[in-house]
Write a protein that holds these residues in place. Structure first.
Motif, mmCIF file in Angstrom:
data_model
loop_
_atom_site.group_PDB
_atom_site.id
_atom_site.type_symbol
_atom_site.label_atom_id
_atom_site.label_comp_id
_atom_site.label_asym_id
_atom_site.label_seq_id
_atom_site.Cartn_x
_atom_site.Cartn_y
_atom_site.Cartn_z
ATOM 1 N N VAL A 56 0.806 -1.225 0.000
ATOM 2 C CA VAL A 56 0.000 0.000 0.000
ATOM 3 C C VAL A 56 0.839 1.275 0.000
ATOM 4 C CG1 VAL A 56 -1.973 -1.107 1.127
ATOM 5 C CG2 VAL A 56 -0.232 0.024 2.522
ATOM 6 N N VAL A 57 2.121 1.190 0.370
ATOM 7 C CA VAL A 57 2.917 2.410 0.525
ATOM 8 C C VAL A 57 3.054 3.164 -0.794
ATOM 9 C CG1 VAL A 57 5.156 1.259 0.141
ATOM 10 C CG2 VAL A 57 5.041 3.348 1.523
ATOM 11 N N GLY A 58 3.064 2.455 -1.905
ATOM 12 C CA GLY A 58 3.175 3.111 -3.198
ATOM 13 C C GLY A 58 1.871 3.711 -3.704
ATOM 14 N N CYS A 59 0.781 3.419 -3.021
ATOM 15 C CA CYS A 59 -0.527 3.913 -3.459
ATOM 16 C C CYS A 59 -0.919 5.224 -2.794
ATOM 17 C CB CYS A 59 -1.608 2.870 -3.153
ATOM 18 S SG CYS A 59 -1.340 1.244 -3.875
ATOM 19 N N VAL A 60 -0.319 5.545 -1.661
ATOM 20 C CA VAL A 60 -0.753 6.692 -0.873
ATOM 21 C C VAL A 60 0.303 7.785 -0.902
ATOM 22 C CG1 VAL A 60 -2.171 5.248 0.614
ATOM 23 C CG2 VAL A 60 0.195 5.729 1.269
#
Length: 263
Positions: A56-60
């Motif tokens: 998820v870190v690359g999405c936010v």
């Protein structure tokens, strides 16, 4: 878009161990779908342990780690997200890149094999085949509305018994926002009678930096910082070379060295 995700309170604490440190699958899917259509996405994490956030870190656009903050947590969170307060918290635990890295911690012992390069074979290294050795977020990591850089590390080259040396570094706020920064000092005993950690946090200090300002930050090291306990439980203090590191976390560091020896 603000997304409040994380663990249920009963998933943490005594008798609540987990083998999978990812967010629940439905939360991951929801974050990914919202991030695909939202202009900006901030993930607010409620949890009691470091989580694996690689999916998820690359999405936010930002992650705010609030742990389980208590009844006043909402006020602090509003102040940080609105910009009324400049966040200055730093991680007291490393966040793993993958489940298989656990346990992962900054003060681990060196292994018998090199981590990055070998003159014998490029295969036999102390590394994973499918992920980095380093954690996703290291011990001491944290972001703020301001941005600090460190430069000009100076170390007194020799420490004698009963004496003290000085380690200094220049901290510069390269942003237009004032803020508080935590400067961290680590040591490594290069050669000792028993294995010593690759890094040990020995000191830290918090400073306030005005927008565009710089400040020289100094630490003192004495022989008390160099000792350790051997296998028999006896306190030992050994002469030799020590590496010193100063940084904003346990991964992004300036490095110097000094010798502890008789005068």
């Amino acid at each position: 878009m603000l997304l409040a995700m994380g663990e249920h309170m009963m998933q943490s604490g005594e008798a609540a161990s987990r083998t999978d440190l990812h967010l629940p699958r439905h939360q991951v899917a929801f974050i990914q779908q919202i991030a695909a259509v939202a202009k900006k996405t901030v993930l607010i994490l409620f949890n009691g342990r470091p989580l694996v956030l690689t999916d998820v870190v690359g999405c936010v656009d930002a992650i705010v780690e609030v742990w389980f903050p208590g009844i006043e947590g909402s006020r602090a969170l509003v102040d940080i997200i609105s910009g009324a307060r400049n966040p200055s918290g730093r991680l007291s635990m490393s966040f793993p890149y993958a489940n298989g890295q656990v346990p992962v911690y900054y003060n681990a012992l060196n292994t018998g094999r090199p981590a990055q390069r070998s003159d014998h074979s490029p295969r036999f290294l102390s590394k994973y085949l499918d992920c980095p050795n380093t954690p996703l977020f290291p011990f001491g990591f944290g972001l703020s509305w301001h941005h600090t850089t460190l430069s000009t590390l100076r170390v007194t080259p020799r420490l004698v018994p009963g004496g003290r040396i000085t380690v200094s570094v220049t901290a510069s706020n390269s942003s237009h926002t004032a803020g508080c920064e935590t400067i961290q000092l680590y040591l490594n005993d290069c050669v000792a009678s028993i294995a010593r950690p690759a890094l040990q946090l020995k000191a830290f200090t918090r400073i306030s930096l005005a927008a565009g300002a710089s400040q020289v930050v100094s630490f003192e090291i004495t022989e008390n910082d160099l000792g350790f306990y051997d296998a028999e439980g006896a306190r030992r203090l050994e002469y030799g070379r020590f590496r010193v590191f100063v940084g904003l976390n346990s991964a992004d560091l300036l490095e110097g060295e000094f010798y502890y020896a008789e005068s």
